[in-house]
Design a protein around this motif. Sequence first.
Motif, PDB file in Angstrom:
ATOM      1  N   UNK A  74       1.659   9.864   3.350  1.00 44.57           N
ATOM      2  CA  UNK A  74       2.804   9.664   4.238  1.00 44.57           C
ATOM      3  C   UNK A  74       3.367   8.262   4.086  1.00 44.57           C
ATOM      4  N   UNK A  75       2.483   7.269   4.109  1.00 47.29           N
ATOM      5  CA  UNK A  75       2.947   5.883   3.986  1.00 47.29           C
ATOM      6  C   UNK A  75       1.890   5.025   3.303  1.00 47.29           C
ATOM      7  N   UNK A  76       2.279   3.794   3.022  1.00 53.10           N
ATOM      8  CA  UNK A  76       1.409   2.875   2.284  1.00 53.10           C
ATOM      9  C   UNK A  76       0.137   2.545   3.059  1.00 53.10           C
ATOM     10  N   UNK A  77       0.256   2.317   4.379  1.00 54.30           N
ATOM     11  CA  UNK A  77      -0.920   1.950   5.172  1.00 54.30           C
ATOM     12  C   UNK A  77      -1.966   3.061   5.164  1.00 54.30           C
ATOM     13  N   UNK A  78      -1.509   4.330   5.227  1.00 53.64           N
ATOM     14  CA  UNK A  78      -2.452   5.443   5.173  1.00 53.64           C
ATOM     15  C   UNK A  78      -3.222   5.433   3.845  1.00 53.64           C
ATOM     16  N   UNK A  79      -2.516   5.128   2.771  1.00 55.17           N
ATOM     17  CA  UNK A  79      -3.132   5.074   1.433  1.00 55.17           C
ATOM     18  C   UNK A  79      -4.144   3.927   1.329  1.00 55.17           C
TER      19      UNK A  79
END
Length: 475
Positions: free
Chosen positions: A46-51
């Motif tokens: 979904x987004x960079x922080x999740x990754x």
Amino acid sequence: MNSRKLSTNKMRMIYVGIDWLTTFIAFFAFDVCRFHIFQGESPYFVNLSQYLLMPKLILEQIFIPTGLLGIYWLSGFYNHPIDKSRVHELIVTFNTAIFNAILLFFLLLIDDRGPIASTDYTMIAASFLLLFVFTYVGRFAVTNLMRSYVLRHQLQYNVLIIGSSSNASLVRKTLIHSSRAMKYNIVGFVKLPGENVNGHTDKFRDLDSIEEICRNENVDQIILAPESKEDDVVLNLLDRLFPLDIPIKIMPDTLSYITSSIRLTDILGEPFIDLTSSPLSEFSMNVKLSIDKLVSALVLVVISPLMIALMIGVKKSSHGRIFYRQERIGLKQKPFYIYKFRSMYEDAERNGPMLSSENDPRITPIGRLMRKYRLDELPQFWNVLKGDMSLVGPRPEREYYIRKIIQKAPYYALVFQVRPGITSWGMVKFGYASDIKQMVERTKFDLIYITNMSLALDIKIIIYTFRTIIKGSGM
């Protein structure tokens, strides 16, 4: 300069700390690049922080920079943390960045998708660029800070010049007019027998007081500048100076036979040859040391049942100790205790040092068997693990025999540049020596090894040693 000696480890730790930090930042940036490249290829997160908060990536972020420090160490970058060359720093950083980028690809990125895709090339290029730029910027900053600190505090090398002739004066002028940031403080000259004094009489010292001079003046380097260019003169000086464990330099036109066995280097850009450094590159030295440690630890575990059997055999064969411990002379003439399985009857040398021979009556029956297959040498893997010895290197001798060998072959002093070994080119090509003449002959093979020292040659010697063991021709 005592402060310089104390600062070596401190500087090494600063470089290690900066390397870890910059590698951590580079790898974090690499993960950000990974996210955007993977999202463009096949959107999943979904987004960079999740990754970035994936447990797998968090563990990689902690352990990968720490693991890459091992590659930096192998490269030899930390071996000499003071007075680094910017060009050498750039080259080493560039090479390790290439290696680490390829390593990261095989550890983290390669999968079973099939042929390498353009995305893979992009990731390899990104990891290389990030590792190189961040690591080099950090190292460049530390090196520059060190240079400015040197200039601000006017730190100096304390140099002792051995010689009192025109050669010594030439060395003095070369050092005084050096353009390097680190300046030289000449603490004195040592007058050699038969030499004429060439000025600076207030700084001339006697050869017999050299140990006291080095201790009281905190000598950082010794430079040989004798009037005589005879090899024997310099070799006898080396025999005297090696135990001081201080870098020894010499002008390149001073030697003939000796220079041929030394890897040509320089002393902070000045035209001198280092006589105390191994002929191997910093990278090769670290790889050799790592192999020594890993192989020795593995061998001691694997052969433990055999060693237990030999211990029982030695104990039952004759009265006395199982292990034989004897003082030998190693790297830089530092004494250490070598360990073997006892292959002779107890008190075999009660009448003084004696070399063994093929039909030596002092050898026990099991000792003869062990010597035939070199099994008595197995405990020396412990010496290698401790750092006293290497797997391959000139065989260490006793002080008693070293003095006798040097009387006949002064060039023997050169073997103390490297760690002694369990096996050697001399042992492979010549074998055991039963008198001083044979020991001198065997020494020639050890000098050939030092001249041509390489990891490939070490492997060759180990293969030859295995052949000797299998054939049972150790005696």
